[in-house]
Design a protein around this motif. Structure first.
Motif, PDB file in Angstrom:
ATOM      1  N   VAL A 304       0.859  -1.187   0.000  1.00  0.00           N
ATOM      2  CA  VAL A 304       0.000   0.000   0.000  1.00  0.00           C
ATOM      3  C   VAL A 304       0.898   1.239   0.000  1.00  0.00           C
ATOM      4  CG1 VAL A 304      -1.933  -1.128   1.142  1.00  0.00           C
ATOM      5  CG2 VAL A 304      -0.134  -0.089   2.527  1.00  0.00           C
ATOM      6  N   PRO A 305       0.381   2.415  -0.410  1.00  0.00           N
ATOM      7  CA  PRO A 305       1.209   3.626  -0.498  1.00  0.00           C
ATOM      8  C   PRO A 305       1.517   4.222   0.873  1.00  0.00           C
ATOM      9  CG  PRO A 305      -1.043   4.133  -1.112  1.00  0.00           C
ATOM     10  CD  PRO A 305      -0.986   2.646  -0.944  1.00  0.00           C
ATOM     11  N   VAL A 306       2.392   3.561   1.596  1.00  0.00           N
ATOM     12  CA  VAL A 306       2.828   4.028   2.907  1.00  0.00           C
ATOM     13  C   VAL A 306       4.337   3.841   3.003  1.00  0.00           C
ATOM     14  CG1 VAL A 306       2.753   3.632   5.394  1.00  0.00           C
ATOM     15  CG2 VAL A 306       0.646   3.523   4.063  1.00  0.00           C
ATOM     16  N   ARG A 307       5.049   4.885   3.365  1.00  0.00           N
ATOM     17  CA  ARG A 307       6.485   4.800   3.574  1.00  0.00           C
ATOM     18  C   ARG A 307       6.855   5.674   4.766  1.00  0.00           C
ATOM     19  NH1 ARG A 307       5.390   1.240   0.802  1.00  0.00           N
ATOM     20  NH2 ARG A 307       6.304   0.568  -1.196  1.00  0.00           N
ATOM     21  N   LEU A 308       7.929   5.307   5.443  1.00  0.00           N
ATOM     22  CA  LEU A 308       8.346   5.998   6.666  1.00  0.00           C
ATOM     23  C   LEU A 308       9.860   6.090   6.682  1.00  0.00           C
ATOM     24  CD1 LEU A 308       7.584   7.060   9.596  1.00  0.00           C
ATOM     25  CD2 LEU A 308       7.933   4.702  10.356  1.00  0.00           C
TER      26      LEU A 308
END
Length: 735
Positions: A304-308
């Motif tokens: 999913v479009p999640v980055r940290l």
């Protein structure tokens, strides 16, 4: 009874004597509990009991009874009683039990647990399992220490036949212990167990079961997740006492068992989890453990479009953290972001301050997963957050845990930079735009709390080099702190000290940053020998001038010290003697007037306003001639850029607070602490020093406004907790 008879071990002979009635045998469980075995008529439940015919010992005993295989008219049942006592080591002679107060005589020798089980086995026969289960149930209802738990384990282990094995024991980073094995009577669900080992402990165990073809008929495979109130390691587990459908059972540690660490355990859980069944709550708990941290970064693999990402993470000695980074979540998939170490964690996303980070938008704008979702006009991806309360366990890895709304988790390992809090903040504010709209919140909610929660180690001196007869020089030593901006002016500064007859004879301790010491030590030594100064050269790792002064104070054994910032120059000779004379008259802390190079007043005492509780200066901007004729005056706080004071008083007050970034509040803070412990501060107007506003800029002129803002907030947080405290403090400071 003969001596030979008393010496007999607890065998069938003892059991036979008990069956005759009127006799009981006692086994101390621990200091507060006795197991008493005997025979009588039918009696069970909670019964009154009295020891040694002493009414003060009356208590309620838990009694379990069973019908004897070979009863007599007067003795039909055997019984085992758990008897609370405040002194298990007292001599035991008689026991009265039950409402009728039937009287028994104790055997002269108490039994060990092994002997007690042997007698119970002879008396109970085929009913032993039910008897032991009943006793264990009763003992668990009573608050149990380690010794009592060890007895429970011994009772369960005394039963013949195995009830299962533990084949895998693994740890997780969250502090839980994972078990896998087989058992004859394990039931799925949440249950309380005893983890066997050198120090047995109670634990909650979430159990799920599954079918296996390689185990005895009627047994089931099981996995379990242990959570105890006190930490223990996988290697400490030697077995498991659990209560299944058939009563209390014991699963031993298999000789071919596998012990695994946190990195291997989640995969072991996943390998069998889909085959198991249990309650939804247990399966959810096991699924979460299967998805726990394995020591590697997994956020970049999310579909999913999640980055940290984390740019900086600083850890102070107290365990406080200051973290800055970014979270890209344009579609709102993230439920929470937590900082986790072992079994402790803190949620970050409900307390952090968001920042504009257009660089993050630019970095992901061409990636297919994010391309259509990013708003090119707003970039609220950055964050800064202060966190504390995770402890200082260096063995447990530190990581961020990102939880999605569908309960999936992903992880980012962290390696914090361990820095003094002041240095950490100075590094952090370099990356903050002074025009940032969130600056006020960053200072108030993140940086100031981080500094308040941090502990700074006391500065110390490193290399020490004598360039003259320092120990033989008369008078209190002059401790001179030279910052990087004053390094170029050392030669004329030492020349001025040599021109003054008083300071030429006085002991001078010159404290420099370690790098300056390396560059300048040889040159300073030559100058000191040329000027015939009694000089001692010291190095310290700090860059802050006040910390350099403190390093010098702590390195010298003198009763009294004179402090002097290297940015100051004496206006006239004789200043050293005048300070010493005033100190001999008044004691406490005495500072001269500080003036600008145009001979206008920069500092002429710090004064307290009893009404507002604020501290302020007077005469600032006045010509020196306006204050030169004034007498020695009591003030709220001295200036530690130049002063004379007792060394022990400085140490008792705790030295300078290491969390301040600049100098003004740092000095005022110590001045108020000295006032609070009854040390007076004085201003000596007739002595003047020339210098600039700031001792030295800790991070360049561009950061000065932000540094001043942070220090003002920090000072206010420490010294303005409430009207009552403020009024008391102002009375002390203005008395």
């Amino acid at each position: 009874m003969s001596d030979a008879e008393q010496a007999l071990p607890a065998t069938s002979h003892t059991a036979t004597r008990i069956m005759r009635g009127g006799r009981v045998a006692a086994c101390p469980i621990d200091d507060g509990l006795l197991l008493v075995i005997g025979a009588s008529g039918p009696a069970a439940g909670q019964l009154p009991a009295e020891i040694n015919d002493d009414a003060a010992t009356v208590t309620n005993a838990y009694v379990t009874a069973w019908r004897l295989a070979s009863p007599s008219p007067s003795v039909t049942h055997g019984f085992a009683a758990l008897l609370p006592t405040d002194d298990a080591d007292r001599p035991l002679t008689t026991l009265r039990l039950g409402q009728e107060g039937r009287r028994y005589i104790f055997a002269p020798r108490t039994l060990a647990v092994r002997e007690a089980v042997t007698i119970l086995a002879e008396l109970a026969g085929g009913q032993l399992t039910a008897v032991l289960d009943s006793l264990v149930d009763a003992m668990i209802q009573i608050t149990a220490g380690r010794r009592r738990l060890a007895v429970i384990v011994a009772l369960i282990q005394s039963r013949k036949g195995g009830d299962g094995f533990l084949e895998f024991v693994g740890e997780t980073h969250e502090g839980s212990i994972f078990l896998r094995g087989w058992a004859r009577a394990a039931d799925p669900g949440n249950t309380q167990v005893i983890v066997c080992g050198e120090n047995p402990v109670f634990a909650d165990c979430a159990i799920a079961t599954f079918s296996r073809q390689d185990i005895p008929k009627g047994a089931v495979g099981f996995i379990g997740l242990l959570a105890a109130s006190e930490p223990f390691r996988a290697r400490d587990v030697e077995g498991l006492v659990y209560r299944g459908g058939g009563g209390w059972r014991y699963a031993a540690l298999h000789q071919s068992r596998q012990i695994a660490g946190p990195a291997e355990t989640p995969a072991q859980i996943r390998s069998v989890l889909l085959q198991t069944h249990s309650s939804p709550a247990v399966l959810l708990k096991l699924r979460s453990a299967a998805n726990s941290f394995e020591g590697r970064e997994t956020i970049s693999t999310l579909p999913v479009p999640v980055r940290l990402g984390v740019d900086n993470i600083f850890q102070a000695n107290s365990g406080a953290f200051l973290i800055s980074g970014w979270l890209l979540d344009p579609d709102g998939h993230v439920q929470s972001v937590r900082l986790r170490r072992g079994s402790t964690d803190m949620r970050l996303d409900d307390r952090w301050t968001r920042l504009e980070r257009s660089d993050v938008t630019d970095a992901f704008s061409d990636e297919p997963l994010f391309k259509s979702m990013l708003d090119q006009d707003t970039h609220p991806h950055g964050f800064i957050v202060f966190a504390s309360g995770l402890g200082e366990d260096g063995m447990a890895p530190l990581h961020l845990e990102l939880t999605l709304k569908d309960s999936r988790r992903a992880f980012l390992p962290l390696t914090p930079a361990r820095l003094p809090p002041r240095q950490a903040v100075l590094r952090q504010i370099k990356s903050i735009d002074p025009e940032n709209w969130g600056l006020a919140e960053i200072v108030d909610r993140q940086i100031v709390p981080f500094l308040c929660a941090s502990e700074s180690p006391s500065p110390t001196a490193g290399n020490i080099l004598d360039a003259g007869a320092f120990d033989d020089a008369p008078g209190p030593p002059i401790i001179v702190a030279v910052g990087q901006t004053e390094e170029r002016e050392l030669a004329p500064f030492l020349g001025l000290l040599a021109l003054d007859p008083e300071t030429r004879q006085a002991p001078i301790a010159l404290v420099l940053n370690s790098e300056c010491f390396r560059r300048q030590a040889a040159r300073i030594r030559q100058l000191a020998q040329f000027y015939r100064l009694s000089l001692r050269l010291m190095s310290s790792e700090t860059d802050d001038v006040y910390d350099l002064l403190e390093a010098g104070i702590r390195a010298l054994p003198s009763e009294t010290v004179v402090l002097l910032a290297g940015s100051l120059l004496p206006r006239r000779s004789g200043w050293y003697g005048n300070l010493l004379a005033a100190y001999e008259e008044k004691g406490g802390v005495i500072s001269p007037t500080l003036a600008y190079e145009d001979h206008s007043v920069r500092w002429a005492g710090t004064w307290a306003d009893p009404q507002s509780g604020s501290l302020s200066g007077r005469y600032a901007g006045y010509p020196l001639s306006a204050v030169t004729g004034l007498k020695l005056t009591r003030i709220a706080a001295a200036s530690f850029e130049c002063c004379i004071l007792p060394r022990e008083v400085f140490l008792t007050a705790g030295g300078f607070a290491g969390s301040y970034l600049g100098s003004q509040q740092k000095g005022q803070d110590l001045g108020l602490r000295l006032s609070r412990i009854g040390i007076e501060s004085w201003w000596l107007p007739s002595v003047q020093m020339l210098g600039s506003d700031e001792i030295s800029a800790p991070d360049g002129a561009s950061a000065a406004p932000l540094i001043e803002r942070i220090d003002e907030k920090l000072f206010s947080a420490r010294w303005a907790p409430g009207p009552e405290s403020r009024d008391n403090r102002m009375v002390e400071a203005s008395a």
